[in-house]
Design a protein around this motif. Structure first.
Motif, PDB file in Angstrom:
ATOM      1  N   LYS A  25      -6.079  -4.675 -14.552  1.00 52.46           N
ATOM      2  CA  LYS A  25      -7.503  -4.730 -14.852  1.00 52.46           C
ATOM      3  C   LYS A  25      -8.224  -5.732 -13.948  1.00 52.46           C
ATOM      4  N   LEU A  26      -7.476  -6.431 -13.094  1.00 54.87           N
ATOM      5  CA  LEU A  26      -8.061  -7.437 -12.222  1.00 54.87           C
ATOM      6  C   LEU A  26      -8.720  -6.793 -11.007  1.00 54.87           C
ATOM      7  N   PRO A  27      -9.651  -7.501 -10.348  1.00 54.20           N
ATOM      8  CA  PRO A  27     -10.340  -6.947  -9.167  1.00 54.20           C
ATOM      9  C   PRO A  27      -9.359  -6.543  -8.069  1.00 54.20           C
ATOM     10  N   SER A  28      -9.731  -5.549  -7.291  1.00 54.34           N
ATOM     11  CA  SER A  28      -8.844  -5.024  -6.256  1.00 54.34           C
ATOM     12  C   SER A  28      -8.586  -6.016  -5.128  1.00 54.34           C
ATOM     13  N   ASP A  29      -9.441  -7.034  -4.997  1.00 58.61           N
ATOM     14  CA  ASP A  29      -9.225  -8.031  -3.954  1.00 58.61           C
ATOM     15  C   ASP A  29      -8.468  -9.254  -4.460  1.00 58.61           C
ATOM     16  N   SER A  30      -7.867  -9.153  -5.653  1.00 56.24           N
ATOM     17  CA  SER A  30      -7.050 -10.247  -6.189  1.00 56.24           C
ATOM     18  C   SER A  30      -5.857 -10.482  -5.267  1.00 56.24           C
ATOM     19  N   LYS A  31      -5.456 -11.736  -5.166  1.00 52.69           N
ATOM     20  CA  LYS A  31      -4.300 -12.083  -4.326  1.00 52.69           C
ATOM     21  C   LYS A  31      -3.014 -11.788  -5.094  1.00 52.69           C
ATOM     22  N   VAL A  32      -2.171 -10.913  -4.543  1.00 54.34           N
ATOM     23  CA  VAL A  32      -0.964 -10.448  -5.225  1.00 54.34           C
ATOM     24  C   VAL A  32       0.256 -10.723  -4.360  1.00 54.34           C
ATOM     25  N   CYS A  33       1.345 -11.194  -4.979  1.00 54.09           N
ATOM     26  CA  CYS A  33       2.581 -11.337  -4.213  1.00 54.09           C
ATOM     27  C   CYS A  33       3.786 -10.891  -5.032  1.00 54.09           C
ATOM     28  N   LEU A  34       4.741 -10.319  -4.320  1.00 53.99           N
ATOM     29  CA  LEU A  34       6.037  -9.975  -4.881  1.00 53.99           C
ATOM     30  C   LEU A  34       7.040 -10.996  -4.349  1.00 53.99           C
ATOM     31  N   ALA A 155      13.931  -2.199  -7.460  1.00 58.56           N
ATOM     32  CA  ALA A 155      12.850  -2.665  -8.338  1.00 58.56           C
ATOM     33  C   ALA A 155      11.657  -3.133  -7.517  1.00 58.56           C
ATOM     34  N   GLY A 156      11.918  -3.846  -6.413  1.00 57.10           N
ATOM     35  CA  GLY A 156      10.835  -4.341  -5.575  1.00 57.10           C
ATOM     36  C   GLY A 156      10.017  -3.215  -4.968  1.00 57.10           C
ATOM     37  N   PHE A 157      10.690  -2.158  -4.528  1.00 56.56           N
ATOM     38  CA  PHE A 157       9.993  -1.034  -3.908  1.00 56.56           C
ATOM     39  C   PHE A 157       9.164  -0.280  -4.942  1.00 56.56           C
ATOM     40  N   VAL A 158       9.701  -0.092  -6.131  1.00 60.44           N
ATOM     41  CA  VAL A 158       8.953   0.579  -7.201  1.00 60.44           C
ATOM     42  C   VAL A 158       7.687  -0.200  -7.532  1.00 60.44           C
ATOM     43  N   MET A 159       7.813  -1.512  -7.647  1.00 64.06           N
ATOM     44  CA  MET A 159       6.654  -2.328  -7.996  1.00 64.06           C
ATOM     45  C   MET A 159       5.606  -2.295  -6.901  1.00 64.06           C
ATOM     46  N   LEU A 160       6.047  -2.332  -5.661  1.00 65.96           N
ATOM     47  CA  LEU A 160       5.108  -2.267  -4.549  1.00 65.96           C
ATOM     48  C   LEU A 160       4.329  -0.958  -4.578  1.00 65.96           C
ATOM     49  N   MET A 161       5.025   0.151  -4.797  1.00 70.32           N
ATOM     50  CA  MET A 161       4.354   1.446  -4.862  1.00 70.32           C
ATOM     51  C   MET A 161       3.360   1.512  -6.027  1.00 70.32           C
ATOM     52  N   LEU A 162       3.678   0.827  -7.106  1.00 73.59           N
ATOM     53  CA  LEU A 162       2.790   0.815  -8.269  1.00 73.59           C
ATOM     54  C   LEU A 162       1.535  -0.011  -8.014  1.00 73.59           C
ATOM     55  N   LEU A 163       1.657  -1.053  -7.197  1.00 72.83           N
ATOM     56  CA  LEU A 163       0.528  -1.946  -6.932  1.00 72.83           C
ATOM     57  C   LEU A 163      -0.455  -1.398  -5.908  1.00 72.83           C
ATOM     58  N   LEU A 164       0.041  -0.657  -4.929  1.00 73.33           N
ATOM     59  CA  LEU A 164      -0.793  -0.260  -3.792  1.00 73.33           C
ATOM     60  C   LEU A 164      -2.060   0.519  -4.172  1.00 73.33           C
ATOM     61  N   PRO A 165      -2.035   1.395  -5.195  1.00 75.51           N
ATOM     62  CA  PRO A 165      -3.282   2.086  -5.540  1.00 75.51           C
ATOM     63  C   PRO A 165      -4.350   1.167  -6.128  1.00 75.51           C
ATOM     64  N   PHE A 167      -4.615  -2.570  -5.419  1.00 75.05           N
ATOM     65  CA  PHE A 167      -4.962  -3.804  -4.719  1.00 75.05           C
ATOM     66  C   PHE A 167      -5.008  -3.589  -3.209  1.00 75.05           C
ATOM     67  N   LYS A 168      -5.966  -4.254  -2.571  1.00 78.16           N
ATOM     68  CA  LYS A 168      -6.236  -4.036  -1.150  1.00 78.16           C
ATOM     69  C   LYS A 168      -5.115  -4.541  -0.261  1.00 78.16           C
ATOM     70  N   GLN A 169      -4.495  -5.654  -0.655  1.00 72.64           N
ATOM     71  CA  GLN A 169      -3.368  -6.150   0.122  1.00 72.64           C
ATOM     72  C   GLN A 169      -2.401  -6.893  -0.792  1.00 72.64           C
ATOM     73  N   VAL A 170      -1.129  -6.657  -0.547  1.00 72.17           N
ATOM     74  CA  VAL A 170      -0.057  -7.276  -1.327  1.00 72.17           C
ATOM     75  C   VAL A 170       0.851  -8.038  -0.368  1.00 72.17           C
ATOM     76  N   SER A 171       1.212  -9.267  -0.723  1.00 70.20           N
ATOM     77  CA  SER A 171       2.143 -10.058   0.083  1.00 70.20           C
ATOM     78  C   SER A 171       3.538  -9.944  -0.506  1.00 70.20           C
ATOM     79  N   VAL A 172       4.541  -9.851   0.361  1.00 70.15           N
ATOM     80  CA  VAL A 172       5.918  -9.775  -0.106  1.00 70.15           C
ATOM     81  C   VAL A 172       6.745 -10.886   0.530  1.00 70.15           C
ATOM     82  N   TYR A 173       7.534 -11.533  -0.292  1.00 66.54           N
ATOM     83  CA  TYR A 173       8.419 -12.609   0.139  1.00 66.54           C
ATOM     84  C   TYR A 173       9.854 -12.215  -0.203  1.00 66.54           C
ATOM     85  N   GLY A 174      10.795 -12.564   0.670  1.00 62.45           N
ATOM     86  CA  GLY A 174      12.205 -12.386   0.347  1.00 62.45           C
ATOM     87  C   GLY A 174      12.684 -10.958   0.324  1.00 62.45           C
TER      88      GLY A 174
END
Length: 221
Positions: A25-34, A155-165, A167-174
């Motif tokens: 429910k957060l804005p699409s420009d929220s800063k997101v990281c995995l 699990a990481g790939f599933v979550m990334l695919m779920l986030l992309l629709p 949020f504008k950009q997602v950061s991934v670590y590790g």
């Protein structure tokens, strides 16, 4: 209201319930990281940077206690496999896994990726009064699996695919795709044969690199 997304040109309900984690429910420009579980996380002290994100997502048994300088301490949501959810993880797979890991954590949103009947029941009984629980729709997993032919997506790939629709950009670590001289997990020594866990790391790597080239994600390594 039920949440639907357009994924692979299909309208899919990604969760089995009408309730969804608040982060969507957060804005699409929220800063997101995995925050991945690779031993790469011990190479740099990313902890304070990670804690500055609006949304911090972790996976399975990954701890923060004792590793705050490297992985941060903030957790918005945790996505777990069925064995982690049910507390049935075998020690030959994750040597330090404890059956009470999830119930011992502070209250948080937890998404269960897959489960069998026993894992589902154990996970619900152990966590229903402790955490906010959500369950991935198997149809969504099937769509994600199209990117990892013949293998279960991580699990990481599933979550990334779920986030992309959302949020504008997602950061991934590790995310190291079992490459280099890094331990599989930053918090334990995993036997080398654990790289035969049924994941298609090469396919996931190709997709993730393309996502970075199109400026949809940022990879920290």
């Amino acid at each position: 209201m039920t949440m639907n997304i357009n994924f692979n040109d299909n309208i899919i309900q990604p969760f089995l319930t009408k309730t969804t984690p608040d982060l969507f429910k957060l804005p699409s420009d929220s800063k997101v990281c995995l925050v991945g579980n690779s031993g790469l996380m011990l190479e740099k002290k990313w902890g304070s940077d990670i804690d500055n994100y609006d949304i911090v997502i972790r996976f399975n048994h990954a701890p923060t206690d004792g590793y705050q300088d490297y992985v941060g301490s903030k957790t918005t949501l945790r996505l777990v496999n069925g064995h982690c959810f049910g507390g049935t993880t075998k020690t030959e797979r994750n040597p330090t896994a404890k059956s009470d890991f999830l119930p011992s954590l502070p209250k948080q949103d937890i998404i269960c990726k897959t489960w069998n009947a026993e894992e589902f029941m154990l996970g619900v009984f152990n966590n229903v009064n402790k955490h906010n629980l959500y369950f991935i729709n198997p149809q969504f997993i099937q769509e994600v699996t199209k990117y990892t032919p013949g293998q279960e997506p991580t699990a990481g790939f599933v979550m990334l695919m779920l986030l992309l629709p959302f949020f504008k950009q997602v950061s991934v670590y590790g995310f190291t795709f079992w490459e280099g001289n890094y331990d599989y997990h930053y918090f334990e020594k995993v036997p080398f044969h654990a790289n035969q866990l049924g994941h298609n790391f090469n396919s996931e790597k190709e997709v993730i690199i393309q996502l970075e080239k199109s400026n949809q994600i940022k990879i920290y390594k």
